[in-house]
Design a protein around this motif. Sequence first.
Motif, short mmCIF file in Angstrom:
data_model
loop_
_atom_site.label_atom_id
_atom_site.label_comp_id
_atom_site.label_asym_id
_atom_site.label_seq_id
_atom_site.Cartn_x
_atom_site.Cartn_y
_atom_site.Cartn_z
N GLU A 226 18.17 -45.47 7.11
CA GLU A 226 16.85 -45.20 6.55
C GLU A 226 16.73 -45.82 5.16
N VAL A 227 15.71 -46.61 4.95
CA VAL A 227 15.49 -47.22 3.63
C VAL A 227 15.02 -46.14 2.67
N ILE A 228 15.72 -45.99 1.55
CA ILE A 228 15.38 -44.95 0.57
C ILE A 228 14.95 -45.53 -0.77
N GLY A 229 15.10 -46.84 -0.93
CA GLY A 229 14.68 -47.45 -2.19
C GLY A 229 14.69 -48.96 -2.12
N ILE A 230 13.83 -49.57 -2.91
CA ILE A 230 13.78 -51.03 -3.03
C ILE A 230 13.96 -51.38 -4.50
N VAL B 84 11.82 -58.60 -6.36
CA VAL B 84 12.72 -57.84 -5.50
C VAL B 84 14.17 -58.25 -5.75
N LYS B 85 15.07 -57.24 -5.81
CA LYS B 85 16.48 -57.53 -6.01
C LYS B 85 17.37 -57.00 -4.89
N GLY B 86 16.87 -56.03 -4.16
CA GLY B 86 17.70 -55.48 -3.08
C GLY B 86 17.09 -54.24 -2.47
N VAL B 87 17.80 -53.71 -1.48
CA VAL B 87 17.34 -52.54 -0.74
C VAL B 87 18.47 -51.52 -0.68
N ARG B 88 18.09 -50.25 -0.85
CA ARG B 88 19.05 -49.15 -0.70
C ARG B 88 18.70 -48.38 0.58
N ALA B 89 19.73 -48.07 1.36
CA ALA B 89 19.52 -47.36 2.61
C ALA B 89 20.58 -46.29 2.79
N VAL C 239 24.11 -47.26 1.25
CA VAL C 239 24.52 -48.67 1.16
C VAL C 239 23.45 -49.43 0.39
N ARG C 240 23.86 -50.49 -0.30
CA ARG C 240 22.93 -51.33 -1.02
C ARG C 240 23.13 -52.77 -0.60
N ILE C 241 22.04 -53.44 -0.32
CA ILE C 241 22.07 -54.84 0.08
C ILE C 241 21.22 -55.63 -0.90
N SER C 242 21.84 -56.53 -1.63
CA SER C 242 21.07 -57.38 -2.53
C SER C 242 20.46 -58.52 -1.72
N CYS C 243 19.27 -58.95 -2.13
CA CYS C 243 18.57 -59.98 -1.36
C CYS C 243 17.52 -60.66 -2.22
N ASP C 244 16.97 -61.73 -1.69
CA ASP C 244 15.90 -62.46 -2.38
C ASP C 244 14.52 -62.03 -1.90
N ILE C 245 14.46 -61.61 -0.63
CA ILE C 245 13.16 -61.28 -0.02
C ILE C 245 13.31 -60.04 0.86
#
Length: 536
Positions: free
Chosen positions: A168-172, A179-184, A193-199
């Motif tokens: 479940e995504v809990i933060g961007i 945008v720098k990443g997504v927390r789930a 977990v945290r995934i760094s990303c560009d988009i």
Amino acid sequence: MKHTTVVIIGGGATGIGILRDLSMRGVKAVLLEQGGIASGASSRFHGLLHSGGRYAVKDNEAAKECIEENMILRRIGRECVEESEGFFVLSQQDDPDYEKPWVEACARAGIKAEPVDVKEALRLEPNLDPTIKAVYRVPDSSVDGFRLVWHNAMSARRYGGEMLTHHEVIGIDQEGGKVKGVRARNLVTGEEVRISCDIVVNAAGSWAGKIVELVGLEVGVQPDRGTLVAFNHRFTSRIINRLHMSSDGDIFVPHGSITILGTTSFHADRPDAHEAPTEDVLKLLDIGEVLIPNLRSYRILRAFAGTRPLYVSKGSAAGRAASRGFHISDHGEEGLEGMFSIFGGKFTTYRLMAEKMCDLVCQKLGVHAECRTAIEPIIESPSPAMLEKATRYFPVHSVPLVANRLGDAFPIVVEKAAAMKSNPLLCECEMVSRAEIEYVASDPSSQSMTDVRLRTRLGMGTCQGTYCSLRTIGALTECRMPFPLSPADNLREFLQERWKGLRPALWGLQAREMELGRAVYAATLNIDGAKDEQKI
């Protein structure tokens, strides 16, 4: 911390389609889904591959998209499509003045609508009301939503795409308006977990509004609940539509040995409004009898509901009047670079939606690879030799079904079955064998029997899990499948999901079916853990 180029939120047809498209273009991508793959709207609809006829008058552009994508999906996903064709039928209760503008609108959209003599139509579909006034043939088809989404997932994996289910995504995360990443959160282990990303691409369907709220934005998504009824009989050979403006209870879609009647349209106050009220079922039966007078003589298999993620801009119509077109939002225009949302549309147009979204993402990334999803088949057909080998380990008549369902995994499961002492059927209704169950259960995306069901159709046939549930949990326990839930809890969760669809139509043969299931699991096996009130 994991890094990727693109994070996609949502594991329905659109999200998985985006993952496949980006992966084929060489873009690294990870998809996050809070449930199992195809557990939302992509598995909670009537399974119609639209010709566009339903929208020809109201939304001609959406109708054009439907007929174009219909023809593409017949080519690239033929294992998931039954080319049954469709009839549009003018009943005694329908306005005859609608017929001419509908025919003209179909012509404008490029939809081939051919008149059929009423006597010939009744010969082909003898259960139709004999008082119908006009019939037209269109290129509607039925599509297996579960299978098509999973085949796309297999293709995406083949090209390097990754999926994390039950996350479940809990933060961007954002910094400096980018945008720098997504927390789930892993809903099985509780780990964050945290995934760094560009988009970030928000393809969460009815949950799309909840996702953008995480960054303080809004999108025009309105969940719209639709109830459907599945019958344990195939009483039409073709899709049957009423020839009037799209409304409740006006379409019958045959799938294999069953028929689905749909659907209603009600405002939903939450994205997961999946309850199917009894009053909806009764309403659908009343309306459906206009086309199929003996409708109530057929046994209801179950009732279910899903929510449509309708695109509703400010001041526009909602519900049935809302457009079935799709919308893409570039949130860079609102101050957050690198975040996009896509919503609306139809299951039939998922591939086109993914293509348009990926074109925009690739433009931002400076990637010039072209989209190939309309050309390349989603899965490779098995060789004649592999099909022949499978007949030694599976019932001969089930081999084409199993091959179509498993896609890329078919050779693997055949070899697995060959290595086993025996490969018994655990679900006779859907022809699901032990080798297939064990293979699917071992996939990282499978965390429960419900996940196995979404991929194999286990328990979705006549008995609704009454017989196959116990066999399957026994087999999975025997091979020590490390599911998070205990065998008893796993079985209980699976049965409750099946029984949820039985309750809205609890009369006649359906009531007897549920009582049998309760007798087996609640009485004999005491699956609900009830304690005796008296000690003897």
